[in-house]
Design a protein around this motif. Sequence first.
Motif, PDB file in Angstrom:
ATOM      1  N   PRO A 196       0.836  -1.207   0.000  1.00 25.57           N
ATOM      2  CA  PRO A 196       0.000   0.000   0.000  1.00 25.57           C
ATOM      3  C   PRO A 196       0.869   1.254   0.000  1.00 25.57           C
ATOM      4  O   PRO A 196       1.855   1.343   0.710  1.00 25.57           O
ATOM      5  N   THR A 197       0.500   2.215  -0.833  1.00 30.14           N
ATOM      6  CA  THR A 197       1.290   3.436  -0.925  1.00 30.14           C
ATOM      7  C   THR A 197       0.621   4.598  -0.217  1.00 30.14           C
ATOM      8  O   THR A 197       1.291   5.483   0.279  1.00 30.14           O
ATOM      9  N   GLY A 198      -0.705   4.634  -0.176  1.00 28.21           N
ATOM     10  CA  GLY A 198      -1.408   5.731   0.488  1.00 28.21           C
ATOM     11  C   GLY A 198      -1.152   7.050  -0.215  1.00 28.21           C
ATOM     12  O   GLY A 198      -0.685   7.105  -1.334  1.00 28.21           O
ATOM     13  N   ASP A 199      -1.466   8.126   0.468  1.00 27.48           N
ATOM     14  CA  ASP A 199      -1.231   9.455  -0.080  1.00 27.48           C
ATOM     15  C   ASP A 199       0.167   9.917   0.322  1.00 27.48           C
ATOM     16  O   ASP A 199       0.359  10.523   1.372  1.00 27.48           O
ATOM     17  N   VAL A 200       1.120   9.648  -0.524  1.00 20.08           N
ATOM     18  CA  VAL A 200       2.499  10.003  -0.247  1.00 20.08           C
ATOM     19  C   VAL A 200       2.821  11.295  -0.999  1.00 20.08           C
ATOM     20  O   VAL A 200       2.592  11.370  -2.206  1.00 20.08           O
ATOM     21  N   PRO A 201       3.334  12.311  -0.310  1.00 14.30           N
ATOM     22  CA  PRO A 201       3.675  13.551  -1.006  1.00 14.30           C
ATOM     23  C   PRO A 201       4.813  13.329  -2.010  1.00 14.30           C
ATOM     24  O   PRO A 201       5.622  12.414  -1.857  1.00 14.30           O
ATOM     25  N   LEU A 202       4.859  14.174  -3.033  1.00 10.50           N
ATOM     26  CA  LEU A 202       5.890  14.047  -4.058  1.00 10.50           C
ATOM     27  C   LEU A 202       7.297  14.200  -3.486  1.00 10.50           C
ATOM     28  O   LEU A 202       8.252  13.681  -4.052  1.00 10.50           O
ATOM     29  N   SER A 203       7.427  14.896  -2.375  1.00 14.09           N
ATOM     30  CA  SER A 203       8.748  15.089  -1.784  1.00 14.09           C
ATOM     31  C   SER A 203       9.242  13.860  -1.022  1.00 14.09           C
ATOM     32  O   SER A 203      10.425  13.776  -0.679  1.00 14.09           O
ATOM     33  N   ALA A 204       8.346  12.914  -0.760  1.00 18.96           N
ATOM     34  CA  ALA A 204       8.773  11.681  -0.097  1.00 18.96           C
ATOM     35  C   ALA A 204       9.675  10.913  -1.057  1.00 18.96           C
ATOM     36  O   ALA A 204       9.532  11.017  -2.279  1.00 18.96           O
ATOM     37  N   PHE A 205      10.582  10.141  -0.554  1.00 17.45           N
ATOM     38  CA  PHE A 205      11.517   9.342  -1.344  1.00 17.45           C
ATOM     39  C   PHE A 205      12.462  10.222  -2.161  1.00 17.45           C
ATOM     40  O   PHE A 205      12.964   9.810  -3.204  1.00 17.45           O
ATOM     41  N   LEU A 206      12.693  11.443  -1.697  1.00 20.29           N
ATOM     42  CA  LEU A 206      13.564  12.368  -2.413  1.00 20.29           C
ATOM     43  C   LEU A 206      14.358  13.176  -1.399  1.00 20.29           C
ATOM     44  O   LEU A 206      13.785  13.793  -0.499  1.00 20.29           O
TER      45      LEU A 206
END
Length: 178
Positions: free
Chosen positions: A63-73
């Motif tokens: 599950p990924t959910g609502d992950v902001p674009l800045s996550a994983f960066l």
Amino acid sequence: MFRQVPVLPVVVPIAAAVFLALLWSLRRRHRLSVPRTVLAAALCVYVAGVTANTVFPVFLDKPTGDVPLSAFLNLVPVVGYEVSDAVQNVVIFIPVGVMVSLVLARPSWRRTLAAAIAVSLAIEVTQYVTAHTLAGGHVADVNDLLSNAVGGAVGIGLLSLLERSPAIGRALDRFRWR
């Protein structure tokens, strides 16, 4: 437990296809030889290994959910970056500096370093995209990009030092694709 995309069934066929394409290219240019074939094989094995270790795992049902674009960066240099990660990224990219120098038609420090940076950037972008679209397990990190660039430069420098020996220079010429 989450289901993962299996690594080997993905990277091995891609590496084999790239290997055959490289051999075809060398043959078409009348440059096919055993040393160049060995370099093509080493390049494909290296790329497959780096891909397997930098892009995978990719999850099928995590599950990924609502992950902001800045996550994983991570775009902040040095902060929180461990020395062991920096050293590992430098060492891993030394072969890029060496192999790209041997493969390029007109190698130069600038072209080889640009190729190493482009490869590293492609890895970081792939990590970012897979993290958001396929629940990949890596973070795109500017520190990795910088460390990889240093590794590529070290590889170029190492090859330049080795070329100063006439015997080693002649041996390396057998591997060059130009």
